[in-house]
Design an enzyme around this catalytic site. Sequence first.
Site, PDB file in Angstrom:
ATOM      1  N   SER A  77       0.825  -1.209   0.000  1.00  0.00           N
ATOM      2  CA  SER A  77       0.000   0.000   0.000  1.00  0.00           C
ATOM      3  C   SER A  77       0.859   1.259   0.000  1.00  0.00           C
ATOM      4  O   SER A  77       0.717   2.127  -0.869  1.00  0.00           O
ATOM      5  CB  SER A  77      -0.919  -0.007   1.222  1.00  0.00           C
ATOM      6  OG  SER A  77      -1.643   1.206   1.323  1.00  0.00           O
ATOM      7  N   SER A  94       8.872 -12.168  -6.017  1.00  0.00           N
ATOM      8  CA  SER A  94       7.768 -11.402  -5.438  1.00  0.00           C
ATOM      9  C   SER A  94       6.671 -11.173  -6.471  1.00  0.00           C
ATOM     10  O   SER A  94       6.945 -10.853  -7.632  1.00  0.00           O
ATOM     11  CB  SER A  94       8.278 -10.055  -4.924  1.00  0.00           C
ATOM     12  OG  SER A  94       7.204  -9.195  -4.608  1.00  0.00           O
ATOM     13  N   SER A 118       4.885  -8.736  -6.598  1.00  0.00           N
ATOM     14  CA  SER A 118       4.822  -7.299  -6.897  1.00  0.00           C
ATOM     15  C   SER A 118       5.750  -6.884  -8.032  1.00  0.00           C
ATOM     16  O   SER A 118       5.637  -5.759  -8.532  1.00  0.00           O
ATOM     17  CB  SER A 118       5.180  -6.494  -5.639  1.00  0.00           C
ATOM     18  OG  SER A 118       4.206  -6.669  -4.634  1.00  0.00           O
ATOM     19  N   HIS A 133       7.215   4.317   9.664  1.00  0.00           N
ATOM     20  CA  HIS A 133       6.706   3.968  10.991  1.00  0.00           C
ATOM     21  C   HIS A 133       7.928   3.726  11.871  1.00  0.00           C
ATOM     22  O   HIS A 133       8.922   3.148  11.424  1.00  0.00           O
ATOM     23  CB  HIS A 133       5.826   2.727  10.913  1.00  0.00           C
ATOM     24  CG  HIS A 133       5.223   2.303  12.230  1.00  0.00           C
ATOM     25  ND1 HIS A 133       4.789   3.204  13.184  1.00  0.00           N
ATOM     26  CD2 HIS A 133       4.992   1.067  12.755  1.00  0.00           C
ATOM     27  CE1 HIS A 133       4.308   2.539  14.226  1.00  0.00           C
ATOM     28  NE2 HIS A 133       4.429   1.255  13.994  1.00  0.00           N
ATOM     29  N   GLU A 184     -24.004   1.579  10.189  1.00  0.00           N
ATOM     30  CA  GLU A 184     -24.169   3.029  10.291  1.00  0.00           C
ATOM     31  C   GLU A 184     -22.943   3.745  10.855  1.00  0.00           C
ATOM     32  O   GLU A 184     -22.905   4.985  10.875  1.00  0.00           O
ATOM     33  CB  GLU A 184     -25.406   3.352  11.130  1.00  0.00           C
ATOM     34  CG  GLU A 184     -26.711   2.980  10.441  1.00  0.00           C
ATOM     35  CD  GLU A 184     -27.940   3.506  11.178  1.00  0.00           C
ATOM     36  OE1 GLU A 184     -27.877   4.625  11.719  1.00  0.00           O
ATOM     37  OE2 GLU A 184     -28.952   2.788  11.209  1.00  0.00           O
TER      38      GLU A 184
END
Length: 341
Positions: free
Chosen positions: A27, A51, A53, A108, A231
Amino acid sequence: MTKLYYEKDANLSVIADRKVAVVGYGSQGHAHALNLRDSGIDVRVGLRDGSSSIPKAKDEGLKVATIDQAAREADLVMMLAPDTEQKAIYESQIAPHMTSGKALFFAHGFNIHFAQINPPKDIDVVMVAPKGPGHLVRRTYLEGGGVPSLLAVAQDATQKAHELGLAYAYALGATRAGVLETTFAEETETDLFGEQVVLCGGLTALAMAGYETLVEAGYQPESAYFECLHELKLIVDLMYEQGISGMRFSISDTAEYGDMTRGPRVINDSVKQEMRRILGEIKDGSFAKEWIQENANGRPNFNKLREQAKNHSIEKVGKQLRSMMPFVSGGKPSLEEVSGG
């Protein structure tokens, strides 16, 4: 006063002559690689042999290399592999190439803050962390906007780490929205706390507890699902756009009165005390140690809890109801289609 940086505060030329390796193409990885490439930066994507990817990145016209080769070529490496894989990747394929003056970037702070990765003292260690998922980082960039991001410097070997971090944020599109200065410790601890207590752990536990309470009292599971989960998006969207007061302005007086008088009975002092204990486990490293050990043991508890959650009644009822509301997914594939289940 917290410092915010924008495009006028950053200088793209600081990173313009850098060779950047983006490790990972999930992502965040795809968004960073593509945004930097489109900002004129020399980017290559580092991926494991075989991979899935690799074709995706190549189809986007990106340079693709093994992680070892990408780290050897680059003088700025952005670590965007999963937290639990970064230590092994770094030690085996990146550390040998982290020579003096290079830069190691993160989105991170986990592996630096909890000392899983220990870079040499003569390189810059910086964090640029978008506060949004990768698809949003990419989409807003293409639309001419950006996603607010955090900037932190853990190690400033060249005395230019902060300037380099801002330049990276500029290329990513983050300075269009605003870049907030923080520390690796603050980002890591607040991020883990938010995930565990509010955004993921708190929210899912609250929705499931509300659902269970209604079903156990004899109400239809479908009605319970609509009230306690479906909701939620409407309310969260209002808070996202207008804050809590704006949300309360948009709901009925009955709902607002129930919110203000009954909400504190659910999220009361005992809940806040548990929140403080969870924060303490994050700050003293207990959670990190537990999660690292869980991975080292093959994730037995993680896998058991994941399977239990997937089989909860709220998931089965929700799957059935969502199949009747194709507008909910907006044409996106279901979890079963993505996972092959």
